[in-house]
Design an enzyme around this catalytic site. Structure first.
Site, PDB file in Angstrom:
ATOM      1  N   ASN A  91       0.875  -1.176   0.000  1.00  0.00           N
ATOM      2  CA  ASN A  91       0.000   0.000   0.000  1.00  0.00           C
ATOM      3  C   ASN A  91       0.909   1.222   0.000  1.00  0.00           C
ATOM      4  O   ASN A  91       1.506   1.548   1.006  1.00  0.00           O
ATOM      5  CB  ASN A  91      -0.894  -0.027   1.251  1.00  0.00           C
ATOM      6  CG  ASN A  91      -1.704   1.249   1.403  1.00  0.00           C
ATOM      7  OD1 ASN A  91      -1.740   2.085   0.497  1.00  0.00           O
ATOM      8  ND2 ASN A  91      -2.350   1.391   2.549  1.00  0.00           N
ATOM      9  N   TRP A  92       0.981   1.871  -1.150  1.00  0.00           N
ATOM     10  CA  TRP A  92       1.908   3.000  -1.286  1.00  0.00           C
ATOM     11  C   TRP A  92       1.377   4.286  -0.669  1.00  0.00           C
ATOM     12  O   TRP A  92       2.079   5.292  -0.644  1.00  0.00           O
ATOM     13  CB  TRP A  92       2.229   3.232  -2.760  1.00  0.00           C
ATOM     14  CG  TRP A  92       3.169   2.217  -3.342  1.00  0.00           C
ATOM     15  CD1 TRP A  92       3.779   1.185  -2.682  1.00  0.00           C
ATOM     16  CD2 TRP A  92       3.617   2.160  -4.695  1.00  0.00           C
ATOM     17  NE1 TRP A  92       4.578   0.492  -3.549  1.00  0.00           N
ATOM     18  CE2 TRP A  92       4.501   1.061  -4.791  1.00  0.00           C
ATOM     19  CE3 TRP A  92       3.360   2.918  -5.840  1.00  0.00           C
ATOM     20  CZ2 TRP A  92       5.128   0.716  -5.985  1.00  0.00           C
ATOM     21  CZ3 TRP A  92       3.974   2.577  -7.030  1.00  0.00           C
ATOM     22  CH2 TRP A  92       4.849   1.484  -7.095  1.00  0.00           C
ATOM     23  N   LYS A  93       0.104   4.285  -0.278  1.00  0.00           N
ATOM     24  CA  LYS A  93      -0.492   5.499   0.303  1.00  0.00           C
ATOM     25  C   LYS A  93      -0.245   6.685  -0.647  1.00  0.00           C
ATOM     26  O   LYS A  93      -0.270   6.493  -1.863  1.00  0.00           O
ATOM     27  CB  LYS A  93       0.061   5.721   1.713  1.00  0.00           C
ATOM     28  CG  LYS A  93      -0.093   4.449   2.560  1.00  0.00           C
ATOM     29  CD  LYS A  93       0.182   4.603   4.013  1.00  0.00           C
ATOM     30  CE  LYS A  93      -0.050   3.269   4.710  1.00  0.00           C
ATOM     31  NZ  LYS A  93       0.095   3.346   6.161  1.00  0.00           N
ATOM     32  N   HIS A 109      -9.484   1.106   5.093  1.00  0.00           N
ATOM     33  CA  HIS A 109      -8.195   1.374   5.745  1.00  0.00           C
ATOM     34  C   HIS A 109      -8.392   2.391   6.873  1.00  0.00           C
ATOM     35  O   HIS A 109      -9.236   3.279   6.786  1.00  0.00           O
ATOM     36  CB  HIS A 109      -7.191   1.893   4.720  1.00  0.00           C
ATOM     37  CG  HIS A 109      -5.799   1.899   5.242  1.00  0.00           C
ATOM     38  ND1 HIS A 109      -5.333   2.900   6.071  1.00  0.00           N
ATOM     39  CD2 HIS A 109      -4.779   1.017   5.104  1.00  0.00           C
ATOM     40  CE1 HIS A 109      -4.076   2.627   6.404  1.00  0.00           C
ATOM     41  NE2 HIS A 109      -3.722   1.488   5.832  1.00  0.00           N
ATOM     42  N   GLU A 154      -6.695   4.886   7.730  1.00  0.00           N
ATOM     43  CA  GLU A 154      -6.432   6.300   7.417  1.00  0.00           C
ATOM     44  C   GLU A 154      -7.693   6.978   6.869  1.00  0.00           C
ATOM     45  O   GLU A 154      -8.114   7.998   7.426  1.00  0.00           O
ATOM     46  CB  GLU A 154      -5.191   6.421   6.525  1.00  0.00           C
ATOM     47  CG  GLU A 154      -3.931   6.174   7.365  1.00  0.00           C
ATOM     48  CD  GLU A 154      -2.737   5.600   6.627  1.00  0.00           C
ATOM     49  OE1 GLU A 154      -2.731   5.577   5.389  1.00  0.00           O
ATOM     50  OE2 GLU A 154      -1.786   5.159   7.314  1.00  0.00           O
ATOM     51  N   GLU A 173      -5.255  -4.756  10.592  1.00  0.00           N
ATOM     52  CA  GLU A 173      -4.250  -3.711  10.754  1.00  0.00           C
ATOM     53  C   GLU A 173      -4.511  -2.975  12.068  1.00  0.00           C
ATOM     54  O   GLU A 173      -5.337  -2.040  12.101  1.00  0.00           O
ATOM     55  CB  GLU A 173      -4.314  -2.722   9.584  1.00  0.00           C
ATOM     56  CG  GLU A 173      -3.993  -3.350   8.250  1.00  0.00           C
ATOM     57  CD  GLU A 173      -3.385  -2.337   7.282  1.00  0.00           C
ATOM     58  OE1 GLU A 173      -2.382  -2.695   6.651  1.00  0.00           O
ATOM     59  OE2 GLU A 173      -3.892  -1.199   7.177  1.00  0.00           O
ATOM     60  N   GLY A 226       2.639   2.511  10.653  1.00  0.00           N
ATOM     61  CA  GLY A 226       3.576   3.615  10.480  1.00  0.00           C
ATOM     62  C   GLY A 226       4.293   4.019  11.758  1.00  0.00           C
ATOM     63  O   GLY A 226       4.912   5.075  11.824  1.00  0.00           O
ATOM     64  N   SER A 263       3.648  -1.984  10.193  1.00  0.00           N
ATOM     65  CA  SER A 263       5.101  -2.022  10.378  1.00  0.00           C
ATOM     66  C   SER A 263       5.729  -3.365   9.995  1.00  0.00           C
ATOM     67  O   SER A 263       6.672  -3.825  10.627  1.00  0.00           O
ATOM     68  CB  SER A 263       5.480  -1.632  11.816  1.00  0.00           C
ATOM     69  OG  SER A 263       5.053  -0.309  12.094  1.00  0.00           O
ATOM     70  N   GLY A 290       2.963  -0.975   4.208  1.00  0.00           N
ATOM     71  CA  GLY A 290       3.021   0.437   3.850  1.00  0.00           C
ATOM     72  C   GLY A 290       4.441   0.859   3.542  1.00  0.00           C
ATOM     73  O   GLY A 290       4.998   0.557   2.480  1.00  0.00           O
ATOM     74  N   GLY A 291       5.069   1.526   4.499  1.00  0.00           N
ATOM     75  CA  GLY A 291       6.388   2.136   4.302  1.00  0.00           C
ATOM     76  C   GLY A 291       7.415   1.232   3.644  1.00  0.00           C
ATOM     77  O   GLY A 291       8.116   1.648   2.705  1.00  0.00           O
TER      78      GLY A 291
HETATM   79  P1  13P Z   1       3.186   0.534   7.560  1.00  0.00           P
HETATM   80  O1  13P Z   1       3.686  -0.755   6.983  1.00  0.00           O
HETATM   81  O2  13P Z   1       3.900   1.738   7.050  1.00  0.00           O
HETATM   82  O3  13P Z   1       3.081   0.464   9.054  1.00  0.00           O
HETATM   83  O4  13P Z   1       1.671   0.715   7.022  1.00  0.00           O
HETATM   84  C1  13P Z   1       0.778  -0.338   7.149  1.00  0.00           C
HETATM   85  C2  13P Z   1      -0.438  -0.022   6.377  1.00  0.00           C
HETATM   86  O5  13P Z   1      -1.172   0.888   6.688  1.00  0.00           O
HETATM   87  C3  13P Z   1      -0.713  -0.834   5.181  1.00  0.00           C
HETATM   88  O6  13P Z   1      -1.992  -0.598   4.696  1.00  0.00           O
END
Ligand code: 13P
Length: 251
Positions: free
Chosen positions: A9-11, A95, A97, A167, A173, A213, A234-235
């Protein structure tokens, strides 16, 4: 055996040029890999580029959200019909966010999930508790409520069209990963609830991903747990070499 899903997930990261460079770097690293499913979810402006660059490969492309209607006066939204028209096959729903910053609710997740099923888009339905909820021992209640809302009216024949992603919001994050045992406990709650909603057979087949994470250094321990069937990253999914390592992680 449930085939594992490794999804990035590149956000709100990467321009189309950066997305193209990522895929070009990733392709040789995961060429011929069939053990795990690979999904990349770029931001809307890079979807076409990633679809084109990954064409004919083992990489599927997902949107980070979707509207539930085919079309209409909904400024800023993208419909499932529009996504399938450009070759997008997956979508992230629910998600934390957009649940926090936008207007994503369980009711909307439910409408979106049904729209995805209608259009043959594979949904990644995210659920997870906040830190305060975990501290107050409410994790189970939160997960059950999010599943009940998100899956209302969803029937067993729709189950091939989605996976669940657990999640925990406090792990996203933050560098604070759930321990494999904490994640496994939540995944077990989720699978038991899925059995109640959709039947034992469907629940046994459903992939439940963990997100929060995940990194090359912790993915193997998490995915070694019996009820963890993949990762939503994510990251650490933003660097092709790291993402490839996680796709090909060794148990
Ligand atoms: P991180 O891997 O950056 O913690 O993000 C997880 C996430 O929100 C994947 O959708």
């Amino acid at each position: 055996m449930r085939k594992k899903v490794i999804a990035g997930n590149w956000k709100m990261y990467k321009t189309p040029d950066e997305a193209k460079a990522f895929v070009e770097a990733l392709l040789p690293l995961v060429k011929g890999h069939t053990r795990n499913e690979i999904v990349i979810c770029p931001s809307a402006t890079s979807l076409s580029t990633v679809v084109e660059t990954a064409k004919g490969s083992n990489i599927s492309v997902g949107a980070q959200t979707v509207h539930w209607l085919d079309e209409g006066a909904y400024t800023g939204q993208t419909s499932p019909k529009m996504l399938t028209a450009i070759g997008v096959t997956h979508a992230i729903l629910g998600h934390s966010e957009p649940r926090t910053h936008d207007s994503e609710t369980d009711e909307r997740v439910n409408l979106k999930l049904k729209a995805c099923v209608k259009h043959g888009i594979h949904a990644i339905v995210c659920i997870g508790e906040q830190l305060e909820e975990r501290q107050q021992n409410l994790t189970r209640d939160v997960l059950l409520a999010q599943l009940a809302g998100g899956l209302a009216g969803v029937t067993p024949d729709m189950a091939d069209n989605f996976v669940i992603a657990y999640e925990p919001v406090w792990a996203i994050g933050t560098g604070l990963t759930a321990t494999p045992e904490q994640a496994e406990e939540a995944h077990t709650i989720i699978r038991t609830a899925l059995a109640q909603h959709l039947g034992e057979d469907v629940a046994a087949k459903m992939r439940i991903l963990y997100g929060g994470s995940v990194k090359p250094g912790n993915i193997a321990a998490l995915l070694a747990m019996p009820n963890i069937d993949g990762a939503l990253i994510g990251g650490a999914s933003l660097v092709a070499e790291d993402f490839a390592k996680m796709v090909k992680y060794e148990a």
